[in-house]
Design a protein around this motif. Structure first.
Motif, PDB file in Angstrom:
ATOM      1  N   LEU A  30       0.593  -1.066   0.081  1.00 53.10           N
ATOM      2  CA  LEU A  30      -0.016  -0.146   0.310  1.00 53.10           C
ATOM      3  C   LEU A  30       0.537   1.451  -0.225  1.00 53.10           C
ATOM      4  CD1 LEU A  30      -2.495  -1.478   2.545  1.00 53.10           C
ATOM      5  CD2 LEU A  30      -2.819  -1.304  -0.126  1.00 53.10           C
ATOM      6  N   GLY A  31       1.955   1.444   0.190  1.00 54.05           N
ATOM      7  CA  GLY A  31       3.111   2.437   0.135  1.00 54.05           C
ATOM      8  C   GLY A  31       2.914   2.811   1.368  1.00 54.05           C
ATOM      9  N   ALA A  32       2.643   2.106   3.005  1.00 50.81           N
ATOM     10  CA  ALA A  32       2.565   2.975   3.716  1.00 50.81           C
ATOM     11  C   ALA A  32       4.378   2.730   4.522  1.00 50.81           C
ATOM     12  CB  ALA A  32       2.155   1.679   4.562  1.00 50.81           C
ATOM     13  N   THR A  33       4.159   4.204   4.873  1.00 49.19           N
ATOM     14  CA  THR A  33       5.222   4.459   5.891  1.00 49.19           C
ATOM     15  C   THR A  33       5.121   4.228   7.323  1.00 49.19           C
ATOM     16  OG1 THR A  33       4.656   7.108   5.958  1.00 49.19           O
ATOM     17  CG2 THR A  33       5.810   5.934   4.062  1.00 49.19           C
ATOM     18  N   ARG A  87      -2.437  -2.746  -6.749  1.00 51.46           N
ATOM     19  CA  ARG A  87      -1.249  -3.089  -6.321  1.00 51.46           C
ATOM     20  C   ARG A  87      -1.035  -3.499  -4.938  1.00 51.46           C
ATOM     21  NH1 ARG A  87       2.764   2.449  -3.863  1.00 51.46           N
ATOM     22  NH2 ARG A  87       4.098   1.199  -2.990  1.00 51.46           N
ATOM     23  N   ALA A  88      -2.438  -3.702  -3.641  1.00 52.29           N
ATOM     24  CA  ALA A  88      -2.199  -4.605  -2.511  1.00 52.29           C
ATOM     25  C   ALA A  88      -2.395  -6.161  -3.938  1.00 52.29           C
ATOM     26  CB  ALA A  88      -3.056  -4.377  -2.372  1.00 52.29           C
ATOM     27  N   VAL A  89      -3.138  -6.197  -4.563  1.00 53.50           N
ATOM     28  CA  VAL A  89      -3.160  -7.820  -5.250  1.00 53.50           C
ATOM     29  C   VAL A  89      -1.760  -8.643  -5.934  1.00 53.50           C
ATOM     30  CG1 VAL A  89      -4.342  -9.541  -6.770  1.00 53.50           C
ATOM     31  CG2 VAL A  89      -6.378  -8.105  -5.600  1.00 53.50           C
ATOM     32  N   ALA A  93      -2.338  -9.518  -1.686  1.00 50.25           N
ATOM     33  CA  ALA A  93      -3.810  -9.987  -1.102  1.00 50.25           C
ATOM     34  C   ALA A  93      -5.267 -10.549  -2.149  1.00 50.25           C
ATOM     35  CB  ALA A  93      -4.176  -8.246  -0.991  1.00 50.25           C
ATOM     36  N   ASP A  94      -5.763 -10.990  -1.425  1.00 51.06           N
ATOM     37  CA  ASP A  94      -6.827 -11.876  -2.405  1.00 51.06           C
ATOM     38  C   ASP A  94      -7.657 -10.756  -2.748  1.00 51.06           C
ATOM     39  OD1 ASP A  94      -9.358 -13.194  -2.646  1.00 51.06           O
ATOM     40  OD2 ASP A  94      -9.503 -14.322  -1.327  1.00 51.06           O
ATOM     41  N   GLY A  95      -7.637 -10.653  -4.280  1.00 58.31           N
ATOM     42  CA  GLY A  95      -8.368  -9.574  -4.739  1.00 58.31           C
ATOM     43  C   GLY A  95      -9.934 -10.091  -5.579  1.00 58.31           C
ATOM     44  N   SER A  96      -9.977 -11.451  -4.969  1.00 58.89           N
ATOM     45  CA  SER A  96     -11.003 -11.934  -5.143  1.00 58.89           C
ATOM     46  C   SER A  96     -13.198 -11.774  -4.687  1.00 58.89           C
ATOM     47  CB  SER A  96     -11.452 -13.428  -6.108  1.00 58.89           C
ATOM     48  OG  SER A  96     -11.142 -14.317  -4.532  1.00 58.89           O
ATOM     49  N   VAL A  97     -12.763 -11.136  -3.230  1.00 59.33           N
ATOM     50  CA  VAL A  97     -13.828 -10.313  -2.864  1.00 59.33           C
ATOM     51  C   VAL A  97     -14.746 -10.130  -2.984  1.00 59.33           C
ATOM     52  CG1 VAL A  97     -12.542 -12.005  -0.541  1.00 59.33           C
ATOM     53  CG2 VAL A  97     -12.179  -9.435  -1.069  1.00 59.33           C
ATOM     54  N   GLY A 113     -14.321  -1.173  -5.476  1.00 55.07           N
ATOM     55  CA  GLY A 113     -13.751  -2.848  -4.695  1.00 55.07           C
ATOM     56  C   GLY A 113     -12.823  -3.208  -3.159  1.00 55.07           C
ATOM     57  N   GLY A 114     -11.991  -3.901  -3.500  1.00 51.74           N
ATOM     58  CA  GLY A 114     -11.973  -4.799  -2.187  1.00 51.74           C
ATOM     59  C   GLY A 114     -10.790  -6.211  -2.240  1.00 51.74           C
ATOM     60  N   PHE A 115     -10.440  -5.998  -1.069  1.00 52.45           N
ATOM     61  CA  PHE A 115      -9.597  -7.164  -0.649  1.00 52.45           C
ATOM     62  C   PHE A 115      -9.413  -7.797   0.119  1.00 52.45           C
ATOM     63  CE2 PHE A 115      -6.838  -2.932  -0.541  1.00 52.45           C
ATOM     64  CZ  PHE A 115      -6.130  -3.453   0.238  1.00 52.45           C
ATOM     65  N   ILE A 116      -8.969  -9.148  -0.126  1.00 53.99           N
ATOM     66  CA  ILE A 116      -8.333  -8.615   1.548  1.00 53.99           C
ATOM     67  C   ILE A 116      -6.610  -9.480   2.008  1.00 53.99           C
ATOM     68  CG2 ILE A 116      -8.992 -11.215   2.961  1.00 53.99           C
ATOM     69  CD1 ILE A 116     -11.582 -12.107   2.520  1.00 53.99           C
ATOM     70  N   ASP A 117      -6.332  -8.608   3.187  1.00 49.10           N
ATOM     71  CA  ASP A 117      -4.891  -8.484   3.522  1.00 49.10           C
ATOM     72  C   ASP A 117      -4.242 -10.038   3.512  1.00 49.10           C
ATOM     73  OD1 ASP A 117      -5.119  -8.784   6.121  1.00 49.10           O
ATOM     74  OD2 ASP A 117      -4.775  -5.992   6.273  1.00 49.10           O
ATOM     75  N   PRO A 118      -3.155 -10.295   3.493  1.00 46.29           N
ATOM     76  CA  PRO A 118      -2.743 -11.726   3.740  1.00 46.29           C
ATOM     77  C   PRO A 118      -2.852 -11.750   5.363  1.00 46.29           C
ATOM     78  CG  PRO A 118      -1.406 -10.691   2.660  1.00 46.29           C
ATOM     79  CD  PRO A 118      -1.818  -9.978   3.293  1.00 46.29           C
ATOM     80  N   PHE A 119      -3.246 -11.301   6.709  1.00 45.91           N
ATOM     81  CA  PHE A 119      -3.546 -11.012   8.018  1.00 45.91           C
ATOM     82  C   PHE A 119      -4.940 -11.594   8.465  1.00 45.91           C
ATOM     83  CE2 PHE A 119      -0.390  -8.671   6.103  1.00 45.91           C
ATOM     84  CZ  PHE A 119       1.330  -9.190   7.063  1.00 45.91           C
ATOM     85  N   GLY A 120      -6.024 -11.540   7.118  1.00 41.43           N
ATOM     86  CA  GLY A 120      -7.756 -11.559   7.148  1.00 41.43           C
ATOM     87  C   GLY A 120      -8.219 -10.103   7.555  1.00 41.43           C
ATOM     88  N   HIS A 121      -7.763  -9.132   7.488  1.00 38.41           N
ATOM     89  CA  HIS A 121      -9.112  -7.930   7.091  1.00 38.41           C
ATOM     90  C   HIS A 121      -8.673  -7.507   5.931  1.00 38.41           C
ATOM     91  CE1 HIS A 121      -7.584  -7.960  11.089  1.00 38.41           C
ATOM     92  NE2 HIS A 121      -6.025  -7.151  10.842  1.00 38.41           N
ATOM     93  N   LEU A 122     -10.240  -7.112   5.814  1.00 38.72           N
ATOM     94  CA  LEU A 122     -11.296  -6.828   4.823  1.00 38.72           C
ATOM     95  C   LEU A 122     -11.569  -5.551   4.787  1.00 38.72           C
ATOM     96  CD1 LEU A 122     -12.912  -7.347   2.357  1.00 38.72           C
ATOM     97  CD2 LEU A 122     -14.683  -6.528   3.784  1.00 38.72           C
ATOM     98  N   TRP A 123     -10.466  -5.310   3.064  1.00 38.52           N
ATOM     99  CA  TRP A 123     -10.504  -3.478   2.574  1.00 38.52           C
ATOM    100  C   TRP A 123     -11.446  -3.432   1.869  1.00 38.52           C
ATOM    101  CZ3 TRP A 123      -6.124  -0.085   3.936  1.00 38.52           C
ATOM    102  CH2 TRP A 123      -5.087  -0.825   5.177  1.00 38.52           C
TER     103      TRP A 123
END
Length: 137
Positions: A30-33, A87-89, A93-97, A113-123
């Protein structure tokens, strides 16, 4: 009117099993700093929007994996939701949700749209259209 600096800021702390590994993933995906790092708790920002990661320690909350369910739905509003999700996918990340698409809203088209990150959080990631007052029918 309240000055911008005096306005409240609402953020989330995501429960993760390993804050350091999660911070690295969010930076790549995500480009987080990093704002600061206390080891088990890390402050991050994505283009000025702060959020936090924490390792639960039997203190009333837990990770999605431990609970077997989502614990939060993170909503992000950006100019280009397609690129943010892509970028997340690409980073795992799982972009199929929730495939990105145009939604009809009372104010017009809202792209989300959305994705689930590898830690289980829905974005959920959408354009900025819902972030202002609209006259609803």
């Amino acid at each position: 009117m309240t000055a911008e600096a005096d306005r409240p800021v609402i953020s989330v702390m995501l429960a993760v099993p390993d804050a350091a590994a999660a911070a690295q993933w969010y930076a790549r995906a995500l480009g987080a700093t990093e704002l600061w790092n206390l080891g088990g708790v890390v402050g991050l920002t994505v283009t000025g929007a702060p959020f936090f990661l924490g390792e639960p320690e039997n203190n009333g909350w837990d990770t999605p994996q431990a609970l077997g369910s989502r614990t939060v739905r993170v909503e992000v509003f950006v100019d280009d939701p397609d690129s943010f999700i892509e970028r997340a996918v690409t980073a795992g990340a799982d972009g199929s949700v929730d495939q990105i698409r145009n939604h009809q809203a009372p104010w017009g088209v809202h792209r989300q749209g959305g994705f689930i990150d590898p830690f289980g959080h829905l974005w959920l990631v959408g354009d900025r259209s819902p972030l202002r007052t609209h006259e609803l029918p």
